[in-house]
Design a protein around this motif. Structure first.
Motif, short mmCIF file in Angstrom:
data_model
loop_
_atom_site.label_atom_id
_atom_site.label_comp_id
_atom_site.label_asym_id
_atom_site.label_seq_id
_atom_site.Cartn_x
_atom_site.Cartn_y
_atom_site.Cartn_z
N PRO A 9 0.79 -1.23 0.00
CA PRO A 9 0.00 0.00 0.00
C PRO A 9 0.83 1.28 0.00
CG PRO A 9 -0.14 -1.12 2.13
CD PRO A 9 0.52 -2.07 1.17
N LEU A 60 2.68 2.54 -2.10
CA LEU A 60 3.94 2.57 -2.83
C LEU A 60 3.71 2.86 -4.31
CD1 LEU A 60 5.61 -0.27 -0.80
CD2 LEU A 60 6.30 2.13 -0.82
N ARG A 70 4.97 10.72 -2.83
CA ARG A 70 4.67 10.50 -1.41
C ARG A 70 5.87 10.83 -0.53
NH1 ARG A 70 4.67 4.46 1.27
NH2 ARG A 70 3.88 5.10 3.29
N GLY A 127 4.96 -2.51 2.72
CA GLY A 127 4.50 -1.22 3.25
C GLY A 127 4.01 -1.39 4.68
N HIS A 151 3.79 -4.33 9.33
CA HIS A 151 3.66 -4.19 10.78
C HIS A 151 2.36 -4.77 11.33
CE1 HIS A 151 6.92 -1.54 9.75
NE2 HIS A 151 6.12 -0.71 9.12
N VAL A 175 11.76 -5.96 2.11
CA VAL A 175 12.43 -4.73 1.65
C VAL A 175 11.77 -3.51 2.28
CG1 VAL A 175 12.95 -3.28 -0.37
CG2 VAL A 175 13.01 -5.78 -0.58
N HIS A 176 12.60 -2.55 2.69
CA HIS A 176 12.09 -1.23 3.07
C HIS A 176 12.98 -0.16 2.46
CE1 HIS A 176 9.22 -3.02 5.68
NE2 HIS A 176 10.18 -3.77 6.19
N ILE A 177 12.34 0.87 1.98
CA ILE A 177 13.08 2.00 1.40
C ILE A 177 13.74 2.79 2.52
CG2 ILE A 177 12.80 4.15 0.08
CD1 ILE A 177 10.28 2.70 -1.21
N ARG A 208 12.50 5.45 12.69
CA ARG A 208 11.18 6.08 12.59
C ARG A 208 10.30 5.70 13.79
NH1 ARG A 208 8.94 5.15 6.74
NH2 ARG A 208 7.54 6.81 7.45
C1 DQA Z 1 8.12 1.14 4.16
C2 DQA Z 1 8.12 1.43 5.67
C3 DQA Z 1 6.74 1.19 6.25
O1 DQA Z 1 6.74 1.46 7.64
C4 DQA Z 1 5.74 2.11 5.59
O2 DQA Z 1 4.44 1.86 6.08
C5 DQA Z 1 5.76 2.04 4.11
C6 DQA Z 1 7.05 1.93 3.44
C7 DQA Z 1 9.47 1.49 3.51
O3 DQA Z 1 9.66 1.08 2.37
O4 DQA Z 1 10.30 2.18 4.11
O5 DQA Z 1 4.74 2.16 3.44
O6 DQA Z 1 7.90 -0.25 3.97
#
Ligand code: DQA
Length: 143
Positions: free
Chosen positions: A13, A15, A21, A77, A81, A100-102, A108
């Motif tokens: 979601p 992304l 964004r 996304g 969590h 994967v996380h960006i 955070r």
């Molecule tokens: C994310 C980190 C998540 O906490 C967030 O909800 C996202 C993007 C990231 O790519 O850093 O939508 O997965």
């Protein structure tokens, strides 16, 4: 004969809005332009892409590719969590999945420090911007 490895980049979601964004967190590049770069970087790989804002559609996609593809780079996304269902879908398939996380989620909000999917994945890559996807593909190819 096509012997190329097949890897799915699967985005959850919000992304779809990459580039628009919260650019201070997620950068200015769209996924479309980054995908072109990814495909150039891995000419030996068929890099497929799918994005959905809907949890069940992400699960359906994991089921669809999970017995034929060589791996999945999954940025779930915010479902990262919250989603036991995505955890279970990753466990249910054969293809290795890299989380994967960006952004670096540990820098955070604390609610982003818990992932319900890490335990089902082969590993986690985060904090390197869109380059996290590239590192995830490299990790999948090195398995
Ligand atoms: C994310 C980190 C998540 O906490 C967030 O909800 C996202 C993007 C990231 O790519 O850093 O939508 O997965």
């Amino acid at each position: 004969m096509n012997n190329k490895k097949r890897i799915l980049v699967l985005n959850g979601p919000n992304l779809n809005l990459l580039g628009k964004r919260e650019p201070g967190i997620y950068g200015n590049d769209s996924m479309e332009s980054f995908l072109a770069h990814l495909r150039e970087s891995f000419p030996e790989v068929e890099v497929e892409y799918y994005q959905s804002n809907v949890e069940g559609e992400l699960i359906n996609k994991l089921h669809e590719v999970g017995f034929t593809y060589d791996g999945v780079a999954l940025n779930a996304g915010a479902y990262t969590h919250t989603s036991v269902a995505i955890h279970d879908a990753i466990k249910a398939i054969e293809a290795p999945v890299v989380e994967v996380h960006i952004s670096n989620v540990y820098q955070r909000e604390t609610y982003r420090h818990t992932s319900l999917i890490t335990g089902a994945c082969v590993g986690v890559i985060g904090g390197f911007g869109l380059n996290s996807y590239k590192l995830a593909i490299e990790a999948l190819l090195a398995l």
